[in-house]
Design a protein around this motif. Structure first.
Motif, mmCIF file in Angstrom:
data_model
loop_
_atom_site.group_PDB
_atom_site.id
_atom_site.type_symbol
_atom_site.label_atom_id
_atom_site.label_comp_id
_atom_site.label_asym_id
_atom_site.label_seq_id
_atom_site.Cartn_x
_atom_site.Cartn_y
_atom_site.Cartn_z
ATOM 1 N N CYS A 165 -3.843 1.815 5.816
ATOM 2 C CA CYS A 165 -5.009 1.085 5.284
ATOM 3 C C CYS A 165 -5.492 0.063 6.304
ATOM 4 O O CYS A 165 -4.705 -0.653 6.914
ATOM 5 C CB CYS A 165 -4.614 0.373 3.989
ATOM 6 N N ILE A 166 -6.813 0.008 6.501
ATOM 7 C CA ILE A 166 -7.357 -0.993 7.415
ATOM 8 C C ILE A 166 -8.173 -2.027 6.636
ATOM 9 O O ILE A 166 -8.875 -2.837 7.220
ATOM 10 C CB ILE A 166 -8.180 -0.356 8.554
ATOM 11 N N GLY A 167 -8.101 -1.967 5.319
ATOM 12 C CA GLY A 167 -8.738 -3.000 4.505
ATOM 13 C C GLY A 167 -10.250 -2.906 4.428
ATOM 14 O O GLY A 167 -10.941 -3.910 4.371
ATOM 15 N N SER A 168 -10.778 -1.681 4.377
ATOM 16 C CA SER A 168 -12.237 -1.506 4.362
ATOM 17 C C SER A 168 -12.883 -1.981 3.060
ATOM 18 O O SER A 168 -14.080 -2.202 3.015
ATOM 19 C CB SER A 168 -12.585 -0.032 4.539
ATOM 20 N N SER A 169 -12.092 -2.092 1.996
ATOM 21 C CA SER A 169 -12.555 -2.491 0.662
ATOM 22 C C SER A 169 -13.285 -1.391 -0.089
ATOM 23 O O SER A 169 -13.701 -1.596 -1.234
ATOM 24 C CB SER A 169 -13.490 -3.713 0.688
ATOM 25 N N ASP B 212 -6.888 -2.525 -5.550
ATOM 26 C CA ASP B 212 -7.093 -3.942 -5.238
ATOM 27 C C ASP B 212 -6.642 -4.169 -3.794
ATOM 28 O O ASP B 212 -6.026 -3.296 -3.184
ATOM 29 C CB ASP B 212 -6.273 -4.814 -6.206
ATOM 30 N N GLN B 213 -6.981 -5.345 -3.248
ATOM 31 C CA GLN B 213 -6.483 -5.744 -1.931
ATOM 32 C C GLN B 213 -5.617 -6.977 -2.130
ATOM 33 O O GLN B 213 -6.016 -7.900 -2.839
ATOM 34 C CB GLN B 213 -7.647 -6.097 -0.997
ATOM 35 N N ASP B 214 -4.447 -7.018 -1.489
ATOM 36 C CA ASP B 214 -3.566 -8.162 -1.704
ATOM 37 C C ASP B 214 -4.122 -9.410 -1.008
ATOM 38 O O ASP B 214 -4.949 -9.311 -0.108
ATOM 39 C CB ASP B 214 -2.155 -7.844 -1.192
ATOM 40 N N GLU B 215 -3.665 -10.571 -1.463
ATOM 41 C CA GLU B 215 -4.170 -11.844 -0.922
ATOM 42 C C GLU B 215 -3.815 -12.013 0.549
ATOM 43 O O GLU B 215 -4.649 -12.408 1.362
ATOM 44 C CB GLU B 215 -3.580 -13.034 -1.694
ATOM 45 N N ALA B 216 -2.579 -11.732 0.902
ATOM 46 C CA ALA B 216 -2.083 -12.085 2.235
ATOM 47 C C ALA B 216 -2.756 -11.290 3.345
ATOM 48 O O ALA B 216 -3.303 -11.857 4.282
ATOM 49 C CB ALA B 216 -0.573 -11.915 2.293
ATOM 50 N N GLU B 217 -2.745 -9.957 3.213
ATOM 51 C CA GLU B 217 -3.235 -9.137 4.317
ATOM 52 C C GLU B 217 -4.549 -8.430 4.015
ATOM 53 O O GLU B 217 -5.180 -7.878 4.913
ATOM 54 C CB GLU B 217 -2.196 -8.075 4.677
ATOM 55 N N GLY B 218 -4.931 -8.400 2.751
ATOM 56 C CA GLY B 218 -6.163 -7.710 2.388
ATOM 57 C C GLY B 218 -6.024 -6.198 2.403
ATOM 58 O O GLY B 218 -7.011 -5.477 2.502
ATOM 59 N N TYR C 104 -20.827 0.484 7.554
ATOM 60 C CA TYR C 104 -19.565 -0.252 7.678
ATOM 61 C C TYR C 104 -18.767 0.272 8.857
ATOM 62 O O TYR C 104 -18.676 1.481 9.059
ATOM 63 C CB TYR C 104 -18.732 -0.084 6.398
ATOM 64 N N GLN D 214 -14.220 -6.496 10.544
ATOM 65 C CA GLN D 214 -14.933 -5.562 9.684
ATOM 66 C C GLN D 214 -16.396 -5.986 9.647
ATOM 67 O O GLN D 214 -16.679 -7.171 9.491
ATOM 68 C CB GLN D 214 -14.422 -5.644 8.239
ATOM 69 N N PRO E 215 -9.776 -9.075 5.551
ATOM 70 C CA PRO E 215 -10.346 -7.896 4.889
ATOM 71 C C PRO E 215 -10.635 -8.124 3.410
ATOM 72 O O PRO E 215 -11.516 -7.490 2.853
ATOM 73 C CB PRO E 215 -9.272 -6.812 5.060
#
Ligand SMILES: Cc1cc2nc3c(=O)[nH]c(=O)nc-3n(C[C@H](O)[C@H](O)[C@H](O)COP(=O)(O)OP(=O)(O)OC[C@H]3O[C@@H](n4cnc5c(N)ncnc54)[C@H](O)[C@@H]3O)c2cc1C
Ligand code: SF4
Lengths: 66, 400
Positions: free
Chosen positions: A10-14, A25-31, B322, B333, B376
């Protein structure tokens, strides 16, 4: 059918979080991605596959069975 | 619009992420006819983003970058013609010719042949490389350890990542670009400068703001000559000055071509023909103008929409553009269209903590893009800000 996510990829693209906020969901620490519901209840199979293939990091997998 | 049951044969040209995703989406949407994927590369479909990152810097092999083949494709099947190049398209007769002398008939066609790297004028040298394919990445990875110094020409996303990866291997690296900051068109001037400082702190030499003219040398390239007459010497050169669609095989087809293959907002090019990925130009409903986006997320989203529409669907491609990049411990990003950004304004975090989010504004002070830097989690909010700004400009109503 079950969902599996790979936080190492995962690269946290959302994207998944925006499309299915009740499942991802995305976690608080690393997203990075977190599953809220690995059954993906309430979403049809096509939609789950679509969200998996939309992940730009191949971090979401729809596992048949289970 | 033809009903998909009338399609007896679909041919997909290009076996990258757009081609593969389109194939999977066709099967997922119930298409049961013949399906052939023609791809110029010999390799099974693989993902490009890791090539400039983990493949160069962390030893990832081909096994780790392979694209997952959709299960629907394994069961319902597709014929793979890998290592085969499409050479000519006849739209009237609905035929595709390949370099193996084959003529493939089609009822539906997906064009997904991506882009290829631009090169500098002049002759080819063995120590000047570009990076697009896994073969390119392996050649670069083999060449790096023996290089005394590396000059990366082009400080866009790709050039910055290559410079970072090479620097991570301990090599002396110079990054050269005619623009005044790295990733200027992707981050705007303020955050571009912030990234430039990061590169310098890691020992990357920056040579910015002077245009690049040509490579010079004897048997091997020895330097890049700049517009002010100066030269940057090096031992290994990586040219990362952008890419462009290779449309030679579509010439004479009658399809609308320009900066890429010109699609409508549903990615249709002609009856029975759709396009997706790096080569597809389409009028973006959110921005009210034509765009061509060379990013990973766009490729798979477009491919799904294009496949759906080829089967008679009616999906407008309106995804917020994106991309992400990873370099020197920064994950950035970007949402929206940063190419016209002039000003950055922090909206979360701070520069000192190395975790923040910013909106980018254009000359009219309108938000055109948003950036997160090691944050992110800000993604959904940033994406929404871009949508709201588009709605405020009156192009469309904001949808979540
Ligand atoms: C090194 C690198 C790093 C990247 N990193 C990122 C990143 O971090 N984030 C991000 O958002 N994006 C990134 N990208 C961009 C992303 O990889 C592309 O947007 C994506 O690969 C586009 O997919 P595509 O299927 O349109 O094209 P491609 O992946 O290029 O696939 C097209 C295929 O078609 C084949 N082909 C071409 N002509 C023919 C023909 N005539 N006949 C048959 N086949 C043909 C090509 O050989 C190629 O295999 C990166 C790209 C590269 C090169
Ligand atoms: S779509 Fe993929 S990369 Fe993006 S947050 Fe979800 S799992 Fe991570």
């Amino acid at each position: 059918m079950r969902l599996r996510v790979d936080r190492d990829r995962c690269i946290g693209s959302s994207n998944c979080v925006v499309v299915m906020p009740d499942v991802f969901d995305q976690d608080e620490a690393e997203g990075l991605v977190q599953l809220l519901d690995d059954s993906g209840a309430g979403h049809d199979e096509d939609a789950l596959h679509d969200v998996a293939y939309a992940c730009p990091a191949q971090a979401i997998e729809v596992v048949e069975g289970g | 619009m033809a009903d998909f049951r009338e399609l007896g044969e679909v041919v997909i040209v290009g076996a990258g992420v757009a081609g593969l995703t389109a194939a999977g989406a066709l099967r997922r949407r119930g298409y049961v006819g013949g399906l052939t994927v023609v791809g110029a590369e010999r390799h099974a479909p693989y993902d490009r983003p890791p090539l400039s990152k983990q493949v160069l810097a962390a030893g990832w092999g081909e096994d780790r970058i392979r694209l997952r083949v959709p299960p629907e494709l394994e069961t319902a099947g597709a014929t793979w013609a890998l290592g085969e190049v499409a050479t000519r398209l006849d739209v009237e007769r609905r035929e595709l010719c390949t370099d193996r002398g084959r003529t493939l008939p089609w009822d539906g066609l997906v064009i997904a042949t991506g882009v290829r790297p631009r090169t500098l004028p002049g002759r080819a040298y063995s120590n000047v490389l570009t990076l697009r394919t896994v073969d390119d990445a392996m050649a670069l990875r083999d060449a790096l350890p023996g290089a005394r110094s590396v000059v990366v020409v082009g400080a866009g996303v790709l050039g910055c990542e290559v410079a970072a990866s090479a620097r991570g291997l301990g090599l002396p690296v110079t990054l050269v670009d005619g623009l005044v900051t790295p990733m200027l068109r992707q981050l705007g001037p303020a955050l571009g400068a912030h990234l430039g400082a990061r590169h310098e702190a890691h020992g990357v030499r920056l040579r910015l703001g002077v245009g690049v003219e040509a490579l010079e040398g004897g048997v091997r390239a020895e330097a890049v000559r700049l517009a002010d007459g100066s030269a940057v010497e090096g031992d290994l050169f990586v040219v990362a000055i952008g890419a462009e669609p290779d449309l030679g095989w579509l010439e004479g087809s009658g399809l609308p071509l320009g900066d890429g293959v010109l699609c409508d907002d549903r990615l249709r090019v002609a009856p029975g023909v759709v396009a997706a990925g790096d080569l597809a130009s389409w009028p973006h409903p959110l921005f009210g103008r034509r765009m061509r986006v060379e990013h990973r997320f766009n490729a798979s989203e477009q491919a799904t929409a294009a496949a759906t529409n080829l089967l008679g669907g009616d999906v407008v491609h309106d995804a917020v553009p994106y991309f992400w990049s990873e370099q020197l411990g920064v994950r950035v990003q970007v949402f929206g269209d940063p190419s016209r950004a002039e000003r950055a304004e922090l909206v979360a975090g701070d520069l000192a903590s190395d975790r923040f989010a910013a909106v980018l504004r254009d000359a009219d002070d309108a938000v055109t893009a948003c950036v997160s830097w090691n944050l992110p989690k800000a993604g959904p909010d940033l994406r929404l800000r871009v949508l709201e700004a588009c709605a405020a400009r009156g192009a469309v109503a904001a949808t979540p």
